[in-house]
Enzyme design. Structure first.
Site, PDB file in Angstrom:
ATOM      1  N   HIS A 126       0.803  -1.211   0.000  1.00 25.68           N
ATOM      2  CA  HIS A 126       0.000   0.000   0.000  1.00 25.68           C
ATOM      3  C   HIS A 126       0.845   1.276   0.000  1.00 25.68           C
ATOM      4  O   HIS A 126       1.896   1.350   0.630  1.00 25.68           O
ATOM      5  CB  HIS A 126      -0.926   0.013   1.216  1.00 25.68           C
ATOM      6  CG  HIS A 126      -0.179  -0.039   2.528  1.00 25.68           C
ATOM      7  ND1 HIS A 126       0.278   1.077   3.179  1.00 25.68           N
ATOM      8  CD2 HIS A 126       0.193  -1.085   3.297  1.00 25.68           C
ATOM      9  CE1 HIS A 126       0.890   0.738   4.292  1.00 25.68           C
ATOM     10  NE2 HIS A 126       0.850  -0.585   4.386  1.00 25.68           N
ATOM     11  N   ASP A 127       0.375   2.260  -0.737  1.00 29.16           N
ATOM     12  CA  ASP A 127       0.927   3.621  -0.748  1.00 29.16           C
ATOM     13  C   ASP A 127       2.337   3.699  -1.331  1.00 29.16           C
ATOM     14  O   ASP A 127       3.005   4.731  -1.202  1.00 29.16           O
ATOM     15  CB  ASP A 127       0.932   4.234   0.665  1.00 29.16           C
ATOM     16  CG  ASP A 127      -0.458   4.289   1.275  1.00 29.16           C
ATOM     17  OD1 ASP A 127      -1.292   5.060   0.766  1.00 29.16           O
ATOM     18  OD2 ASP A 127      -0.721   3.546   2.232  1.00 29.16           O
ATOM     19  N   GLY A 144       4.954  -1.069   2.720  1.00 28.81           N
ATOM     20  CA  GLY A 144       4.151   0.118   2.475  1.00 28.81           C
ATOM     21  C   GLY A 144       4.981   1.387   2.419  1.00 28.81           C
ATOM     22  O   GLY A 144       6.018   1.503   3.073  1.00 28.81           O
TER      23      GLY A 144
END
Length: 278
Positions: A126-127, A144
């Site tokens: 994520h991200d 992440g």
């Protein structure tokens, strides 16, 4: 986007209402395309591919069986917010690859550039932000919020810790454990990883001018072999090599704000530890 002719969607595939499909999209057996997906022209989903969440796939991308794109973040802070995964053009995503959407308390988007290759069972968390022409070998894992620059190559089984940044044209050796930032053009090995030199092969492949390669090699020696801190020597490099864009890239990468220390040569790390700087 135009609706795809039924002949290009296998009868066992499920495309939920609301999904946007470009021209000449091919969707193979047992694929599942969610209602928030946006699939660009000439994309191929081979079989058993899952496109979940708010996921955009750029034109010309090929996705191999059992890849799952747009799944929820593996992060306890995620509470179901509307976040995204954006994948660029002409990527190759091999078997079992996973890429997750962003989190609501961060940038809210995971971004993958163009012309990248992700070999089997690699993972984009994520991200994270990935540049163009990035290559992940089999079983590569990035945490992440990682930032992976253009033309980075990461060898099989290597892992990049969350919030780490890998500069453009860097090479990460197989099964390396990267818990610090990696300078542009750097070559990293080991667990825990250390800087083993420069990615000269990558520079040559990218068409870099020989004079620039020479400047980087000299600057690398000055950077990690001398008095003062690495940051102080990075500032000196900007003045010493005013006409080298590549040396400036490395120096400014070191001088920027970051949550992580740098990956450095083993000799530099031992000296810093003995001096109490780590």
């Amino acid at each position: 986007m135009d609706q795809v002719p039924p002949s290009l969607i296998h009868p066992t595939a499920l495309v939920e209402p609301g999904a946007e499909l470009g021209r000449n999209v091919r969707i193979g057996p047992f694929c599942h395309v969610g209602g928030m997906a946006k699939v660009g022209d000439d994309v191929e989903l081979m079989s058993h591919v899952v496109i979940a969440g708010d996921t955009t796939i750029g034109e010309g991308t090929r996705v191999f069986p059992h890849a799952i794109l747009g799944g929820e973040p593996q992060n306890t802070a995620y509470k179901g917010e509307r976040t995204r995964l954006v994948i660029g053009r002409n990527n190759t995503i091999r078997e079992g690859v996973t890429m997750h959407i962003g989190t609501g308390n961060a940038r809210g988007e995971t971004t993958v550039g163009d012309h990248c290759m992700f070999l089997a069972y690699s993972h984009v968390a994520h991200d994270s932000v990935l540049g163009d022409h990035v290559t992940f070998a089999n079983n590569v894992m990035i945490g992440g919020h990682a930032v992976i620059g253009d033309r980075v190559i990461i060898g099989g089984g290597a892992a990049v810790h969350q919030f780490c940044e890998v500069g453009h044209h860097a090479f990460i050796g197989g099964v390396a454990a990267v818990v610090r930032d990696v300078i542009p053009y750097g070559m990293v090995m080991g667990n825990r990883s250390y800087l083993a030199g420069l990615n000269l092969v990558g520079m040559k492949r990218s068409g870099m001018d020989r004079s620039e390669m020479t400047a980087i090699r000299h600057a690398y020696k000055r950077l990690f072999d001398g008095g003062g801190s690495v940051r102080e020597r990075a500032e000196e490099l900007i003045e010493a090599y005013p006409n080298s864009a590549a040396v400036r890239d490395i120096a400014t990468f070191i001088l920027r704000d970051s949550k992580r220390h740098l990956v450095t040569p083993l000799s530099t790390r031992r000296s810093a530890h003995e001096a109490g700087d780590e």
